[in-house]
Motif scaffolding. Structure first.
Motif, PDB file in Angstrom:
ATOM      1  N   VAL A 124      44.992  33.230  28.035  1.00  0.00           N
ATOM      2  CA  VAL A 124      46.245  33.993  28.085  1.00  0.00           C
ATOM      3  C   VAL A 124      46.001  35.402  28.610  1.00  0.00           C
ATOM      4  O   VAL A 124      46.727  35.906  29.480  1.00  0.00           O
ATOM      5  CB  VAL A 124      46.884  34.050  26.680  1.00  0.00           C
ATOM      6  N   LEU A 125      44.939  36.053  28.101  1.00  0.00           N
ATOM      7  CA  LEU A 125      44.619  37.404  28.561  1.00  0.00           C
ATOM      8  C   LEU A 125      44.261  37.414  30.045  1.00  0.00           C
ATOM      9  O   LEU A 125      44.617  38.335  30.779  1.00  0.00           O
ATOM     10  CB  LEU A 125      43.464  37.980  27.736  1.00  0.00           C
ATOM     11  N   GLY A 126      43.531  36.384  30.471  1.00  0.00           N
ATOM     12  CA  GLY A 126      43.137  36.306  31.875  1.00  0.00           C
ATOM     13  C   GLY A 126      44.344  36.221  32.797  1.00  0.00           C
ATOM     14  O   GLY A 126      44.416  36.906  33.821  1.00  0.00           O
ATOM     15  N   ILE A 127      45.306  35.365  32.432  1.00  0.00           N
ATOM     16  CA  ILE A 127      46.510  35.228  33.251  1.00  0.00           C
ATOM     17  C   ILE A 127      47.295  36.537  33.264  1.00  0.00           C
ATOM     18  O   ILE A 127      47.756  37.000  34.321  1.00  0.00           O
ATOM     19  CB  ILE A 127      47.390  34.077  32.721  1.00  0.00           C
ATOM     20  N   ALA A 128      47.442  37.159  32.083  1.00  0.00           N
ATOM     21  CA  ALA A 128      48.208  38.404  31.990  1.00  0.00           C
ATOM     22  C   ALA A 128      47.554  39.526  32.790  1.00  0.00           C
ATOM     23  O   ALA A 128      48.218  40.228  33.572  1.00  0.00           O
ATOM     24  CB  ALA A 128      48.358  38.813  30.523  1.00  0.00           C
ATOM     25  N   LEU A 129      46.247  39.700  32.618  1.00  0.00           N
ATOM     26  CA  LEU A 129      45.548  40.770  33.341  1.00  0.00           C
ATOM     27  C   LEU A 129      45.496  40.476  34.835  1.00  0.00           C
ATOM     28  O   LEU A 129      45.571  41.394  35.663  1.00  0.00           O
ATOM     29  CB  LEU A 129      44.133  40.943  32.785  1.00  0.00           C
TER      30      LEU A 129
END
Length: 433
Positions: free
Chosen positions: A19-24
């Motif tokens: 999730v963090l990877g997609i958001a960042l």
């Protein structure tokens, strides 16, 4: 806070990383920048992901050599070693044949080459190609370490050929068996060194959630979805084919052998997700081997079958993708394929997947398929822009299949630890908490 994070299940940590990877990645893409001059967030994500994959790849050579050597030496205690090897190769071929059949079926139904809006100006000859001669030459070790040197703009770099390492390890293992008692000191050293390598490996694996943030974030920031629209039908075809193999074919095979799909999915998930974000079967190899053992496959067999699968078992890259891509190229250039051509596609996919080992992934496998069919190699250039996006799904299916086949063969041969396979808590313990 740190204590609470450590208590969080590893799978949950990885999901948080996704999730963090997609958001960042989306944030980095919105900040602008180019491939030549990326913004600071894209650079950071790229660096984090690259470091993680580099650490994994660094451990692959000693892991392959030591694990295969010791496993072959341990086969002296197994009476059906030759049968195990034959069964492994047979199921590699069976699943590859099913996968390529799905790819060809989807390609015939949708004809993605005709439906493409990609510009003919994207046609270009590939920078690297594959051939049967490359495979024959690549399987023979050029040195005891399986190293290859290349001279690039940044200087001379060394790379290892996993297929050659596998051959070296097999030969050394057979030699240890042949020598017998005099080789015991070598075998003792190999076992001790393997234990050390595996310990270091799991220190690295604990960083997988952070590596996931970098790898997936970089993919989103760099590629986005702009390149997909001209080849939307082809992209959808690839992912539909991959989904059919992953969510239909593999579960059917598990059910046919009396194995719970949910238990397998829970056990193989760490390898599947890492394959998706890293786009490297070789980089994922240590994780794939560990989760395969966690599914109840004996280490002596898993340490042989999984490295072999990482170089030759590629249902995504070497079956579905080249089949659909060949049909795409033929349709784009207005070339009709005969029944013989489809048979050749199946043959290359089942027999020729090892030709990608030590070379450049699915692109080389595609050029091998196109050259065998006599189709224009320039068609490869049409698909290069979206290859990284496709490669994520292809690799996830590859590594899942590399764990599936040893599990099935172990079950057929009565070697699978069914209690461990069914114990979902035990499965979770195959990855560091």
């Amino acid at each position: 806070m740190l204590t609470r994070l450590r208590r969080t299940p590893f799978g949950v940590q990885v999901l948080i990383g996704l999730v963090l990877g997609i958001a960042l990645g989306a944030l980095a893409r919105s900040m602008g920048g180019t491939d030549e001059d990326p913004n600071w967030l894209t650079t950071t994500l790229t660096t984090v992901g690259s470091i993680f994959v580099t650490m994994l790849r660094t451990l692959v050579p000693p892991l392959v050599v030591l694990a295969v050597l010791t496993s072959i030496a341990n086969l002296r205690e197994v009476t059906n070693a030759a049968r195990l090897a034959w069964q492994t190769l047979l199921w590699f071929a069976i699943t590859a044949l099913v996968a390529v059949g799905i790819g060809m079926g989807i390609g015939v139904l949708t004809d993605p080459g005709v439906r493409s809006s990609v510009s003919a100006g994207a046609v270009e000859d590939p920078s690297s190609t594959g051939s049967w001669l490359d495979f024959l030459q690549g399987i023979v070790p050029t040195n005891i370490l399986g190293l290859q040197a290349s001279n690039g703009s940044s200087g001379i770099s060394l790379n290892f050929n996993v297929l050659q390492l596998l051959v070296v390890a097999v030969v050394l293992g057979i030699a240890v068996l042949k020598v017998g008692e005099k080789a015991e000191p070598v075998l003792t050293f190999a076992r001790s060194a393997l234990a050390i390598v595996q310990t270091v490996l799991w220190w690295v694996i604990r960083l997988a959630p952070i590596g996931t943030v970098g790898l997936l974030g970089r993919a989103v920031a760099t590629y986005g979805w702009d390149a997909l629209s001209p080849l939307a039908v082809f992209v959808i075809d690839i992912y539909v084919g991959l989904a059919l193999v992953l969510f239909v074919v593999y579960p059917v095979l598990l059910k046919a052998h009396g194995l719970r799909v949910r238990s397998f999915a829970a056990g193989v998930w760490p390898a599947t997700q890492l394959g998706f974000v890293s786009r490297s079967s070789i980089g994922t190899l240590p994780v794939t081997q560990r989760v395969t053992e966690g599914l109840g496959v004996p280490r002596s067999y898993a340490s042989f079958a999984v490295p072999l699968g990482a170089t030759t078992k590629m249902d995504g890259c070497a079956a579905i993708y080249p089949a659909l891509a060949a049909i795409f190229v033929a349709g784009f250039f207005g070339i009709d394929l005969s029944i013989t051509d489809y048979v050749l596609i199946a043959f290359v996919s089942v027999v020729g997947s090892a030709a990608t080992a030590g070379l450049t992934g699915a692109t080389v496998m595609l050029t091998l398929t196109l050259s065998t069919l006599g189709l224009p190699l320039a068609g490869v250039g049409l698909l290069l822009a979206i290859d990284p996006i496709l490669d994520m799904g292809r690799t996830a299916v590859n590594v899942t299949g590399q764990a599936l086949v040893p599990t099935i063969v172990a079950k057929r041969e009565g070697m699978l630890d069914l209690a461990r396979f069914r114990d979902r808590h035990g499965v979770r313990e195959t990855v560091p908490a």
